[in-house]
Design a protein around this motif. Sequence first.
Motif, PDB file in Angstrom:
ATOM      1  N   ALA A 292       0.879  -1.158   0.077  1.00  0.00           N
ATOM      2  CA  ALA A 292       0.036   0.097   0.179  1.00  0.00           C
ATOM      3  C   ALA A 292       0.908   1.224  -0.046  1.00  0.00           C
ATOM      4  O   ALA A 292       1.340   1.634   0.983  1.00  0.00           O
ATOM      5  CB  ALA A 292      -0.887  -0.092   1.187  1.00  0.00           C
ATOM      6  N   SER A 293       1.347   1.681  -1.271  1.00  0.00           N
ATOM      7  CA  SER A 293       1.976   2.862  -1.294  1.00  0.00           C
ATOM      8  C   SER A 293       1.743   3.683  -2.380  1.00  0.00           C
ATOM      9  O   SER A 293       1.601   3.035  -3.529  1.00  0.00           O
ATOM     10  CB  SER A 293       3.563   2.448  -1.228  1.00  0.00           C
ATOM     11  N   GLY A 294       1.605   5.004  -2.398  1.00  0.00           N
ATOM     12  CA  GLY A 294       1.486   5.732  -3.412  1.00  0.00           C
ATOM     13  C   GLY A 294       2.404   5.919  -4.471  1.00  0.00           C
ATOM     14  O   GLY A 294       2.189   5.786  -5.559  1.00  0.00           O
ATOM     15  N   THR A 297       2.316   2.849  -6.639  1.00  0.00           N
ATOM     16  CA  THR A 297       1.256   2.864  -7.585  1.00  0.00           C
ATOM     17  C   THR A 297       1.609   3.614  -8.549  1.00  0.00           C
ATOM     18  O   THR A 297       1.334   3.286  -9.751  1.00  0.00           O
ATOM     19  CB  THR A 297       0.088   3.374  -6.698  1.00  0.00           C
ATOM     20  N   HIS A 433       7.996  12.952  -2.985  1.00  0.00           N
ATOM     21  CA  HIS A 433       6.508  12.526  -2.882  1.00  0.00           C
ATOM     22  C   HIS A 433       5.751  13.223  -1.945  1.00  0.00           C
ATOM     23  O   HIS A 433       4.515  13.024  -1.917  1.00  0.00           O
ATOM     24  CB  HIS A 433       6.331  11.210  -2.797  1.00  0.00           C
ATOM     25  N   HIS A 464       5.332  17.815  -6.163  1.00  0.00           N
ATOM     26  CA  HIS A 464       4.103  17.737  -6.946  1.00  0.00           C
ATOM     27  C   HIS A 464       3.434  19.310  -7.493  1.00  0.00           C
ATOM     28  O   HIS A 464       2.743  19.287  -8.065  1.00  0.00           O
ATOM     29  CB  HIS A 464       3.035  17.178  -5.576  1.00  0.00           C
ATOM     30  N   ARG A 546      -3.142   4.437   3.922  1.00  0.00           N
ATOM     31  CA  ARG A 546      -2.365   4.026   4.837  1.00  0.00           C
ATOM     32  C   ARG A 546      -3.012   4.234   6.315  1.00  0.00           C
ATOM     33  O   ARG A 546      -3.371   5.514   6.590  1.00  0.00           O
ATOM     34  CB  ARG A 546      -1.097   4.193   4.697  1.00  0.00           C
ATOM     35  N   LYS A 551      -3.122  11.533   7.304  1.00  0.00           N
ATOM     36  CA  LYS A 551      -4.427  11.321   6.420  1.00  0.00           C
ATOM     37  C   LYS A 551      -5.672  11.797   6.940  1.00  0.00           C
ATOM     38  O   LYS A 551      -6.706  11.522   6.334  1.00  0.00           O
ATOM     39  CB  LYS A 551      -4.540   9.712   5.840  1.00  0.00           C
ATOM     40  N   HIS A 622      -4.604  -5.067   5.083  1.00  0.00           N
ATOM     41  CA  HIS A 622      -4.424  -4.842   3.781  1.00  0.00           C
ATOM     42  C   HIS A 622      -5.378  -5.528   2.864  1.00  0.00           C
ATOM     43  O   HIS A 622      -5.914  -6.479   3.041  1.00  0.00           O
ATOM     44  CB  HIS A 622      -2.846  -5.510   3.592  1.00  0.00           C
ATOM     45  N   HIS A 623      -5.556  -4.788   1.907  1.00  0.00           N
ATOM     46  CA  HIS A 623      -6.697  -5.081   0.819  1.00  0.00           C
ATOM     47  C   HIS A 623      -5.808  -5.499  -0.444  1.00  0.00           C
ATOM     48  O   HIS A 623      -4.894  -4.652  -0.774  1.00  0.00           O
ATOM     49  CB  HIS A 623      -7.801  -4.355   0.741  1.00  0.00           C
ATOM     50  N   ASP A 645      -0.751  16.285   2.352  1.00  0.00           N
ATOM     51  CA  ASP A 645      -0.700  15.308   1.512  1.00  0.00           C
ATOM     52  C   ASP A 645      -0.007  15.899   0.417  1.00  0.00           C
ATOM     53  O   ASP A 645      -0.353  16.973  -0.256  1.00  0.00           O
ATOM     54  CB  ASP A 645      -1.947  14.625   1.154  1.00  0.00           C
ATOM     55  N   GLY A 646       1.229  15.084  -0.233  1.00  0.00           N
ATOM     56  CA  GLY A 646       1.761  15.788  -1.212  1.00  0.00           C
ATOM     57  C   GLY A 646       0.963  15.671  -2.295  1.00  0.00           C
ATOM     58  O   GLY A 646       0.811  16.820  -2.980  1.00  0.00           O
ATOM     59  N   MET A 647       0.332  14.536  -2.721  1.00  0.00           N
ATOM     60  CA  MET A 647      -0.742  14.623  -3.732  1.00  0.00           C
ATOM     61  C   MET A 647      -2.122  13.958  -3.455  1.00  0.00           C
ATOM     62  O   MET A 647      -2.917  14.444  -3.308  1.00  0.00           O
ATOM     63  CB  MET A 647      -0.115  13.728  -4.985  1.00  0.00           C
ATOM     64  N   ASN A 648      -1.910  12.699  -3.122  1.00  0.00           N
ATOM     65  CA  ASN A 648      -3.053  11.862  -2.750  1.00  0.00           C
ATOM     66  C   ASN A 648      -3.444  11.089  -4.071  1.00  0.00           C
ATOM     67  O   ASN A 648      -4.119  11.827  -4.969  1.00  0.00           O
ATOM     68  CB  ASN A 648      -4.149  12.444  -1.945  1.00  0.00           C
ATOM     69  N   LEU A 649      -3.419   9.854  -4.141  1.00  0.00           N
ATOM     70  CA  LEU A 649      -3.427   9.040  -5.356  1.00  0.00           C
ATOM     71  C   LEU A 649      -5.073   8.232  -4.961  1.00  0.00           C
ATOM     72  O   LEU A 649      -5.573   7.734  -6.166  1.00  0.00           O
ATOM     73  CB  LEU A 649      -2.519   8.017  -5.702  1.00  0.00           C
ATOM     74  N   GLU A 653      -7.664   7.197  -7.894  1.00  0.00           N
ATOM     75  CA  GLU A 653      -8.081   6.049  -8.288  1.00  0.00           C
ATOM     76  C   GLU A 653      -9.696   5.670  -7.996  1.00  0.00           C
ATOM     77  O   GLU A 653     -10.360   4.966  -8.908  1.00  0.00           O
ATOM     78  CB  GLU A 653      -7.533   5.001  -6.893  1.00  0.00           C
TER      79      GLU A 653
HETATM   80  C1  GDG Z   1       2.934   9.309  -0.849  1.00  0.00           C
HETATM   81  C2  GDG Z   1       2.355  10.599  -0.568  1.00  0.00           C
HETATM   82  C3  GDG Z   1       1.575  10.792  -3.000  1.00  0.00           C
HETATM   83  C4  GDG Z   1      -3.997   1.880   0.277  1.00  0.00           C
HETATM   84  N1  GDG Z   1      -4.471   0.919   1.157  1.00  0.00           N
HETATM   85  C5  GDG Z   1      -3.998  -0.226   0.333  1.00  0.00           C
HETATM   86  C6  GDG Z   1      -3.438   0.167  -0.735  1.00  0.00           C
HETATM   87  N2  GDG Z   1      -3.504   1.287  -0.742  1.00  0.00           N
HETATM   88  C7  GDG Z   1      -2.802   2.251  -1.873  1.00  0.00           C
HETATM   89  C8  GDG Z   1      -3.859   3.165  -2.590  1.00  0.00           C
HETATM   90  C9  GDG Z   1      -3.040   4.183  -3.205  1.00  0.00           C
HETATM   91  C10 GDG Z   1      -1.651   4.343  -2.102  1.00  0.00           C
HETATM   92  O1  GDG Z   1      -1.678   3.119  -1.348  1.00  0.00           O
HETATM   93  C11 GDG Z   1      -1.896   5.434  -1.173  1.00  0.00           C
HETATM   94  O2  GDG Z   1      -1.341   6.529  -2.002  1.00  0.00           O
HETATM   95  P1  GDG Z   1      -1.313   8.027  -1.462  1.00  0.00           P
HETATM   96  O3  GDG Z   1      -1.115   8.987  -2.719  1.00  0.00           O
HETATM   97  O4  GDG Z   1      -2.816   8.177  -1.012  1.00  0.00           O
HETATM   98  O5  GDG Z   1      -0.444   8.137  -0.220  1.00  0.00           O
HETATM   99  P2  GDG Z   1       1.012   7.832   0.186  1.00  0.00           P
HETATM  100  O6  GDG Z   1       1.231   6.102   0.428  1.00  0.00           O
HETATM  101  O7  GDG Z   1       1.259   8.346   1.605  1.00  0.00           O
HETATM  102  O8  GDG Z   1       1.814   8.392  -1.032  1.00  0.00           O
HETATM  103  C12 GDG Z   1       1.292  10.944  -1.205  1.00  0.00           C
HETATM  104  C13 GDG Z   1       2.106   9.612  -3.028  1.00  0.00           C
HETATM  105  O9  GDG Z   1       3.311   9.386  -2.324  1.00  0.00           O
HETATM  106  C14 GDG Z   1       2.773   9.592  -4.504  1.00  0.00           C
HETATM  107  O10 GDG Z   1       3.530  10.481  -4.721  1.00  0.00           O
HETATM  108  O11 GDG Z   1       0.330  11.076  -3.327  1.00  0.00           O
HETATM  109  O12 GDG Z   1       0.947  12.208  -0.955  1.00  0.00           O
HETATM  110  O13 GDG Z   1       2.110  10.572   0.814  1.00  0.00           O
HETATM  111  O14 GDG Z   1      -2.532   3.924  -4.345  1.00  0.00           O
HETATM  112  O15 GDG Z   1      -4.596   2.557  -3.348  1.00  0.00           O
HETATM  113  N3  GDG Z   1      -3.161  -0.588  -1.905  1.00  0.00           N
HETATM  114  C15 GDG Z   1      -3.348  -1.830  -1.596  1.00  0.00           C
HETATM  115  N4  GDG Z   1      -4.069  -2.470  -0.391  1.00  0.00           N
HETATM  116  C16 GDG Z   1      -4.489  -1.644   0.471  1.00  0.00           C
HETATM  117  O16 GDG Z   1      -4.927  -1.910   1.599  1.00  0.00           O
HETATM  118  N5  GDG Z   1      -3.029  -2.831  -2.390  1.00  0.00           N
END
Ligand code: GDG
Length: 759
Positions: A292-294, A297, A433, A464, A546, A551, A622-623, A645-649, A653
């Motif tokens: 689970a990581s932006g 992704t 990020h 971002h 996460r 968040k 985790h899903h 949040d830098g962006m939030n993906l 999604e």
């Molecule tokens: C950093 C920056 C920036 C979440 N739970 C599960 C899961 N996720 C996936 C989501 C999404 C990703 O994790 C989270 O992305 P975010 O962008 O919201 O947040 P961070 O991880 O903090 O990412 C952020 C990013 O970097 C990119 O530059 O946008 O601002 O903080 O894709 O779907 N994925 C799976 N199971 C889960 O339970 N498989």
Amino acid sequence: MKSIHLQIRFLVPLLVTLTVAALLALPLLDRMTLRWFSRDLSARGSMVAKTLSLAISDIEPNAKLDRLRGLLERGVLDERLVGIALCSATNEQILSTKGFPTSLTCQEARTIARQQDPRLELASGAVHIGDFPVNTQQADSDRLVLLHDLSLPDRRSIDTRRYMIIFITLLGLAVAGITMVVAQLSWRGWVSGMRAIMRGEGLVRPLLQTGGGGTDSAPPELQPLEVEIRQHLRELEDNLYREHGPLTPWDPERLRGLLRTQLRGDQVIVVSNREPYIHLRGADGIHVSRPASGLVTAVEPVMRACSGTWIAHGSGNADQETVDEHDRVAVPPDTKDYVLRRIWLTKEEEEGYYQGFANEGLWPLCHVAHVRPVFRESDWAQYRAVNQRFADAVVAEARSDDPVVLVQDYHFALLPAMVREKLPNATIITFWHIPWPNPESFGICPWRRELLQGMLGSTILGFHTRFHCKNFTETVDRYLEARIEHEHSTISYQGEPTLVQSYPISIAWPTDEERVAWPAPTEARRAVFERLGLAEGTCLAVGVDRFDYTKGILERLHAVERLLEKYPQWQGRFVLVQVAAPTRSALDEYREFQDRIHRVTDRINLQYGQGSYKPVLLLAEHHDHAALMELYRAADMCVVTSLHDGMNLVCKEFIAARDDEQGVLILSRFAGAARELPEALVINPYHVEETTDALHRAATMPPQEQRERMASLRMTVREFNVYRWAGRMLADAGQWRLRERITRRVQRRSREGSEATTP
Ligand code: GDG
């Protein structure tokens, strides 16, 4: 030519109408003229009769018939009088002139004279019959019967008819001519008006007019039409754009093309802490998991497109078993598009570099989330050491002296300068990020100068948003001696320039094959409702994060609690499903935060839950990707309330998942994404009341408004996808490398030139 055809089509019916009108009018006209003549003849006859009556009365009573006849014969000298007869009161003919038809009796003459059209057809022609008393005072007076020649009025009637036809024809031609000219002029006006509207001049005119320019305006009669056509064209254009996206959309193929042409197939090396695929040993053997990581992704689809090598920490308990002797494994498991090179960290390294300096120091330092950063000397030492280990791995993996190195995130602030030292010609693109704070906030870090120096080893440094770039540039300005060129967005430190730019990150837009595999929204909803035991008609909000204090999960729960209090109609009918993927649970700050979220969830469920109904379902596990997609497609709204949040993906999604153009996005204004997605309900998560009202608004938003907003959001995310993010950075890098090569060539030639001239 077209207008002439149109005019002919218009003129022919006009002429036909005029002809028909003339044909109908002529008999009427005939009747009218004859009536006029008849009246005229009656008046005339009355006058003649009066004159003759006087003369007759002079002759009577002992007048001789000869004298009388002579008198009447003189009367018919008038060419219009054909004959005169003197009749007695008992309709006996006393005498008549020569022209008076012998067959016509006084009785008959009198009967005809009383008709409306006292006309009699004789062999010599038509005559008008008038019957007048000789003595108007006397009831049984003798009568004079006058026959007037009708050939003259008939001739006049024919003349009148001829003039009338000529007049109507001329009138018709004149009307047709004028109509043609007017039609021609208005047609031209219409055509040019319509053309102007189609060309969009109607669209820019309001701007020109407000700017004091533009006198060109559509004819007034076209203006309502103009507005309507403009709206239709806009809608068509919008639909077309939504349907097909930008003319040359960013996709894997375009990215590969860019690598081939602008970067001449140079090797791409990605460095990140988190690996894209984790091998885990479970009860039924080894399986692969996606973290689970932006960052993952976003970067993974780019690597699939570019091939190359991804260097990351091997954190899975079966990772070592799945690599080759060089610690490499080809991924993704099915297509094996690129190589994952794993780095093994000791427990101390992981604690110091990752949990300590990165997550307890830099993460809270860069996020304004009111959690104090912790800086330990020992963590810093591990951070430096691990950065060096990864930098060495980059140098080892490089097949040339100038690879393209994509450094990911705050775990590797020192690595760019370390790689630059060994590979001076490498193109190092560092992407940060997370947000970058203001200089004062960043200034509390004891190693702020070292971090900035390390980052300025990059060729390109990406954030971002522009706001983060600005904060970074001001931080450098505050703490380092560097030359800043705002115009070119560059910072030169010790003679080495770095381009500081904003590159908003995104996701890969789902392909058709992926979409085919998705359940229909109704099916997804049915499955989710069944699995989670939700009652039919429930309004479903989802949060996917996460399990991190940045968040805004706590603030989200407070807003749900307030919603149920402020709008009690939602009690029993509103559910928030919060996916909270485990993260950094080894850190006290995270454990405490996660415990608190569990406590608040229980409190809300206790207060507002009834029977099996619970307003908050916290799924702290985790899903897999498919489960998240199903949830996104089942939901009525997605709630993103990040405190920073830098962006939030997640929000992107959710948008990509909603190909039914339904569902509402609630988005924190402190997420970088809020700058790109204004059609979301943008809120301040610290303001519970505002978030509460947004939840209520989303829950009651009409489908049409949802569609409008979602269609527009989808257009943005589709166009500004992750290939564009990577493509723009790589294109900038390509240009940079070209410039570097030219500079080096020029320097070499001038060196050779000066050596040649030195004796
Ligand atoms: C950093 C920056 C920036 C979440 N739970 C599960 C899961 N996720 C996936 C989501 C999404 C990703 O994790 C989270 O992305 P975010 O962008 O919201 O947040 P961070 O991880 O903090 O990412 C952020 C990013 O970097 C990119 O530059 O946008 O601002 O903080 O894709 O779907 N994925 C799976 N199971 C889960 O339970 N498989």
